[in-house]
Design a protein around this motif. Structure first.
Motif, PDB file in Angstrom:
ATOM      1  N   ALA A  47      47.317  73.148  20.243  1.00  0.00           N
ATOM      2  CA  ALA A  47      46.765  71.852  19.842  1.00  0.00           C
ATOM      3  C   ALA A  47      47.306  71.429  18.476  1.00  0.00           C
ATOM      4  CB  ALA A  47      45.236  71.914  19.817  1.00  0.00           C
ATOM      5  N   HIS A  48      47.427  72.392  17.575  1.00  0.00           N
ATOM      6  CA  HIS A  48      47.963  72.109  16.239  1.00  0.00           C
ATOM      7  C   HIS A  48      49.386  71.575  16.354  1.00  0.00           C
ATOM      8  CE1 HIS A  48      49.479  72.773  12.174  1.00  0.00           C
ATOM      9  NE2 HIS A  48      48.228  72.888  11.759  1.00  0.00           N
ATOM     10  N   LEU A  49      50.203  72.216  17.175  1.00  0.00           N
ATOM     11  CA  LEU A  49      51.588  71.769  17.380  1.00  0.00           C
ATOM     12  C   LEU A  49      51.611  70.394  18.036  1.00  0.00           C
ATOM     13  CD1 LEU A  49      54.632  72.271  17.336  1.00  0.00           C
ATOM     14  CD2 LEU A  49      54.385  73.492  19.511  1.00  0.00           C
ATOM     15  N   ALA A  50      50.734  70.170  19.013  1.00  0.00           N
ATOM     16  CA  ALA A  50      50.672  68.864  19.685  1.00  0.00           C
ATOM     17  C   ALA A  50      50.321  67.763  18.698  1.00  0.00           C
ATOM     18  CB  ALA A  50      49.647  68.907  20.823  1.00  0.00           C
ATOM     19  N   TYR A  51      49.395  68.041  17.795  1.00  0.00           N
ATOM     20  CA  TYR A  51      49.019  67.043  16.791  1.00  0.00           C
ATOM     21  C   TYR A  51      50.204  66.705  15.885  1.00  0.00           C
ATOM     22  CZ  TYR A  51      44.043  66.222  17.474  1.00  0.00           C
ATOM     23  OH  TYR A  51      42.848  65.785  17.964  1.00  0.00           O
ATOM     24  N   GLU A  52      50.941  67.726  15.465  1.00  0.00           N
ATOM     25  CA  GLU A  52      52.110  67.467  14.633  1.00  0.00           C
ATOM     26  C   GLU A  52      53.099  66.569  15.360  1.00  0.00           C
ATOM     27  OE1 GLU A  52      53.468  71.410  13.650  1.00  0.00           O
ATOM     28  OE2 GLU A  52      52.462  71.339  11.696  1.00  0.00           O
ATOM     29  N   ARG A  53      53.282  66.818  16.663  1.00  0.00           N
ATOM     30  CA  ARG A  53      54.210  66.005  17.453  1.00  0.00           C
ATOM     31  C   ARG A  53      53.679  64.577  17.621  1.00  0.00           C
ATOM     32  NH1 ARG A  53      55.809  68.961  22.829  1.00  0.00           N
ATOM     33  NH2 ARG A  53      57.394  67.315  22.821  1.00  0.00           N
ATOM     34  N   ILE A  54      52.378  64.439  17.833  1.00  0.00           N
ATOM     35  CA  ILE A  54      51.781  63.106  17.971  1.00  0.00           C
ATOM     36  C   ILE A  54      52.040  62.280  16.712  1.00  0.00           C
ATOM     37  CG2 ILE A  54      49.578  61.867  18.025  1.00  0.00           C
ATOM     38  CD1 ILE A  54      48.570  64.074  19.946  1.00  0.00           C
ATOM     39  N   PHE A  55      51.767  62.861  15.555  1.00  0.00           N
ATOM     40  CA  PHE A  55      51.897  62.105  14.313  1.00  0.00           C
ATOM     41  C   PHE A  55      53.356  61.766  14.008  1.00  0.00           C
ATOM     42  CE2 PHE A  55      47.762  64.378  13.349  1.00  0.00           C
ATOM     43  CZ  PHE A  55      47.004  63.286  13.705  1.00  0.00           C
ATOM     44  N   LYS A  56      54.271  62.660  14.388  1.00  0.00           N
ATOM     45  CA  LYS A  56      55.698  62.332  14.227  1.00  0.00           C
ATOM     46  C   LYS A  56      56.088  61.202  15.165  1.00  0.00           C
ATOM     47  CE  LYS A  56      57.209  66.943  12.766  1.00  0.00           C
ATOM     48  NZ  LYS A  56      57.952  68.168  13.172  1.00  0.00           N
ATOM     49  N   ARG A  57      55.573  61.217  16.375  1.00  0.00           N
ATOM     50  CA  ARG A  57      55.971  60.227  17.375  1.00  0.00           C
ATOM     51  C   ARG A  57      55.414  58.835  17.071  1.00  0.00           C
ATOM     52  NH1 ARG A  57      55.738  62.652  23.415  1.00  0.00           N
ATOM     53  NH2 ARG A  57      56.724  60.627  23.800  1.00  0.00           N
ATOM     54  N   VAL A  58      54.312  58.756  16.367  1.00  0.00           N
ATOM     55  CA  VAL A  58      53.796  57.426  16.003  1.00  0.00           C
ATOM     56  C   VAL A  58      54.405  56.922  14.694  1.00  0.00           C
ATOM     57  CG1 VAL A  58      51.628  57.802  17.227  1.00  0.00           C
ATOM     58  CG2 VAL A  58      51.756  58.288  14.773  1.00  0.00           C
ATOM     59  N   GLY A  59      55.267  57.720  14.089  1.00  0.00           N
ATOM     60  CA  GLY A  59      56.000  57.245  12.922  1.00  0.00           C
ATOM     61  C   GLY A  59      55.438  57.643  11.581  1.00  0.00           C
ATOM     62  N   ALA A  60      54.435  58.531  11.545  1.00  0.00           N
ATOM     63  CA  ALA A  60      53.924  59.011  10.256  1.00  0.00           C
ATOM     64  C   ALA A  60      55.012  59.844   9.572  1.00  0.00           C
ATOM     65  CB  ALA A  60      52.663  59.833  10.464  1.00  0.00           C
ATOM     66  N   LYS A  61      55.236  59.585   8.312  1.00  0.00           N
ATOM     67  CA  LYS A  61      56.323  60.255   7.600  1.00  0.00           C
ATOM     68  C   LYS A  61      55.810  61.403   6.737  1.00  0.00           C
ATOM     69  CE  LYS A  61      58.561  55.732   7.249  1.00  0.00           C
ATOM     70  NZ  LYS A  61      58.855  54.620   6.312  1.00  0.00           N
ATOM     71  N   ASN A  62      54.909  61.084   5.819  1.00  0.00           N
ATOM     72  CA  ASN A  62      54.531  62.050   4.793  1.00  0.00           C
ATOM     73  C   ASN A  62      53.153  62.626   5.089  1.00  0.00           C
ATOM     74  OD1 ASN A  62      54.962  63.512   2.463  1.00  0.00           O
ATOM     75  ND2 ASN A  62      54.316  61.876   1.093  1.00  0.00           N
ATOM     76  N   PHE A  63      53.049  63.392   6.184  1.00  0.00           N
ATOM     77  CA  PHE A  63      51.764  63.993   6.529  1.00  0.00           C
ATOM     78  C   PHE A  63      51.881  65.512   6.491  1.00  0.00           C
ATOM     79  CE2 PHE A  63      53.827  64.067  10.654  1.00  0.00           C
ATOM     80  CZ  PHE A  63      53.381  65.241  11.230  1.00  0.00           C
TER      81      PHE A  63
END
Length: 443
Positions: A47-63
Motif C-alpha cells: 500500500a505504501h508503494l501504491a501511494y507513492e505511485r499514485i502521488f507521482k502519477r497525479v503530478g505531485a513533485k515534492n512529496f
C-alpha cells in the motif's frame, strides 16, 4: 481490502486555504483485513508503494513519506504522505544527509549541550523576570543555558504536569500527551496550587505534581532554573548532579540544525507541508470494539487485524495546484488536467475558420483527446487569459492567418514548448505530445 470514495464532513473549527482544510470534503478510504500481523505488514508495504505511485502519477513533485503519530486512529505504525509547501500547516523534519523523515509529533530530538567546568548552585535574586528571555537577559546567560517549565493539567482530574525543557525549545503537545498517557490541557495556575508562575523549577515542587525532564536538558551544566520562590532563580545547575532524574523523555519539537537520529549529523531541516494521504496499521482496535470476528481453520473465532489507508481527493487536487501554478492560474499536469487540449478559435465569425476549428475539435474527440473548444466571439487576449486560468496543458490557436499558412500555433501551459504544427497532421502530432507528457507521470 475494501474502499470507497465518498463525501465526508467534520466540524472543522479552522477551515482555511481553499480546499486544503474544509468542513465537507471528498475522501478515499480503504480498509484491509488480515489473519496475522505479518500479513498486514506485507500488505502495508504494498500500500505504501501504491501511494507513492499514485502521488507521482497525479503530478505531485515534492512529496515525502514520514513516520507519524497514530493519534485518535490508534495502531502501532503509521505514515503520512506530505507535500512540502510554504503554506502547509503541518511540519516535518527531513535529514539532508540520509533518508530520515518524520512528522514533528514523532521526530526524535537530539541536541548537544555545551560542556564546561561545572559551577556551584547559587540562588539569585531576579526581580520581575518571569519569561526565559527576561531571566537570561538579567543574568547575562545564553538561552540554551536555561531550563523552562511548561505546565499542563490532566483532563481527567486537573492534576498538574510540568515538563522541563531547554529554554530555546517548544513542547510538542502530542509528544507530551503520549509521554503522560492521558489527554492534557494548558494549565490554569491558581494561588493555592503551590506553583509559582514565572519562577517554576524542578527542586521543591509539590509532591502531587508530575514532573517530566526532556532530553534536551540531558548533560546540561551551569543551567538556570526557577527557584519555586517569587523573584528568585537558581544558576549553576548541573542536571545529572543536582536534579533527581529517573529518565529523560522526548517531548519537544525538532528544530532546523538538530542532530539526525540515523546518521548523527546536525543536518535536520524543518519544513512546512500539506498532508495528502495517510496509512495506519490499526491492529484489532476496531474489530474488537465492534465484535467483528471470523472463524480460523480450527473453527475458532478470531479478530481480523486491520490496516487503514486514506487520501483526501480535494485536498490533493488543491495541493497540486498550490505546487504547480503561476501568476495567471494553475498549470495542471496532463494526468489530472480537466482537459488535455484547448482550442482557441480566433475570429470564429469567419466561416472557413469555424469549419476548420469545428472539424479539428471533432477529430481530436474521435481520437480520444479531451478537448475544450473556445469559439466565443471575444478578443484573443481575453481568450488567452481565460486559457491560462483554466490551466489546460496544451493550447492550440487557430485563426485566419493559420489557414493561410496551413499551420497551427501550439503552446504548453508550462511554457516548455511553443511552436507550429502542420494542420494536415495536427491530430497525430497532438496525440504524440499528449502521450509524451503522460509518460512523465506513469510511475
Amino acid at each position: 481490502m475494501i474502499y470507497q470514495i465518498q463525501t465526508k464532513f467534520r466540524d472543522e473549527p479552522r477551515a482555511r486555504g481553499g480546499l486544503i482544510r474544509v468542513r465537507e470534503f471528498t475522501m478515499k478510504d480503504a480498509y484491509s483485513f488480515h489473519t496475522s500481523q505479518a500479513d498486514l505488514e506485507e500488505y502495508y508495504k504494498k500500500a505504501h508503494l501504491a501511494y507513492e505511485r499514485i502521488f507521482k502519477r497525479v503530478g505531485a513533485k515534492n512529496f515525502v513519506s514520514v513516520k507519524s503519530d497514530s493519534g485518535m486512529m490508534g495502531g502501532s505504525v503509521s505514515h503520512e504522505f506530505m507535500l512540502i509547501s510554504e503554506i502547509g500547516e503541518d511540519t516535518i523534519a527531513v535529514c539532508d544527509t540520509c533518508d530520515y523523515k518524520a512528522n514533528l509529533e514523532v521526530a526524535s530530538v537530539i541536541v548537544n549541550n555545551e560542556q564546561e567546568p561545572a559551577q556551584e548552585m547559587q540562588k539569585v535574586y531576579t526581580p520581575d523576570t518571569k519569561t526565559i528571555e527576561e531571566v537570561t537577559t538579567f543574568l547575562n546567560a545564553d538561552v540554551t543555558k536555561s531550563i523552562k517549565a511548561v505546565v499542563y493539567q490532566r483532563n481527567i482530574d486537573d492534576s498538574y504536569v510540568v515538563a522541563f525543557v531547554r529554554g530555546d525549545r517548544e513542547v510538542n503537545e502530542t509528544k507530551l500527551k503520549n509521554a503522560v498517557g492521558e489527554e492534557l490541557h494548558v494549565a490554569e495556575i491558581t494561588e493555592d496550587c503551590g506553583i509559582i508562575e514565572g519562577f517554576i523549577g524542578p527542586i521543591g515542587l509539590p509532591e502531587n505534581v508530575t514532573i517530566l525532564f526532556d532530553q534536551t536538558i540531558k548533560g546540561g551544566v551551569n543551567m538556570v532554573i526557577g527557584a519555586n520562590e517569587k523573584d528568585y532563580h537558581i544558576k549553576g545547575v548541573s542536571v545529572e548532579r543536582d536534579l533527581k532524574v529517573d529518565k529523560f523523555v522526548d517531548v519537544c519539537s525538532t528544530q532546523t540544525g538538530d542532530i539526525c537520529p540515523i546518521c548523527g549529523k546536525p543536518s535536520l531541516k524543518v519544513n512546512n507541508s500539506i498532508e495528502i494521504g495517510n496509512i495506519f496499521q490499526l491492529g484489532t482496535k476496531y474489530t474488537k470494539s465492534m465484535n467483528m470476528t471470523y472463524q480460523d481453520e480450527n473453527g475458532q473465532d478470531q479478530y481480523p487485524i486491520m490496516g487503514c489507508y486514506g487520501i483526501g481527493v480535494g485536498r490533493l487536487l488543491a495541493s497540486i495546484c498550490e505546487e504547480s501554478h503561476d501568476d495567471y492560474g494553475p498549470i495542471w499536469p496532463m494526468s489530472i488536467a480537466p482537459w488535455q487540449v484547448q482550442i482557441c478559435s480566433i475570429r470564429p465569425d469567419v466561416e472557413q475558420v469555424k469549419i476548420v476549428a469545428d472539424k479539428l475539435y471533432e477529430d481530436l474527440k474521435a481520437n480520444g483527446v479531451e478537448v475544450l473548444y473556445d469559439d466565443r466571439d471575444a478578443r484573443p487576449g481575453f481568450k488567452f487569459a481565460d486559457a491560462d486560468l483554466f490551466g489546460v496543458p496544451i493550447r492550440i490557436v487557430l485563426g485566419p492567418k493559420n489557414l493561410e499558412s496551413g499551420e497551427l500555433e501550439v503552446s504548453f501551459r508550462d511554457k516548455s514548448f511553443k511552436g507550429t504544427i502542420k494542420l494536415d497532421t495536427a491530430v497525430e502530432e497532438i496525440k504524440t505530445m499528449i502521450a509524451t507528457e503522460m509518460a512523465k507521470y506513469n510511475a
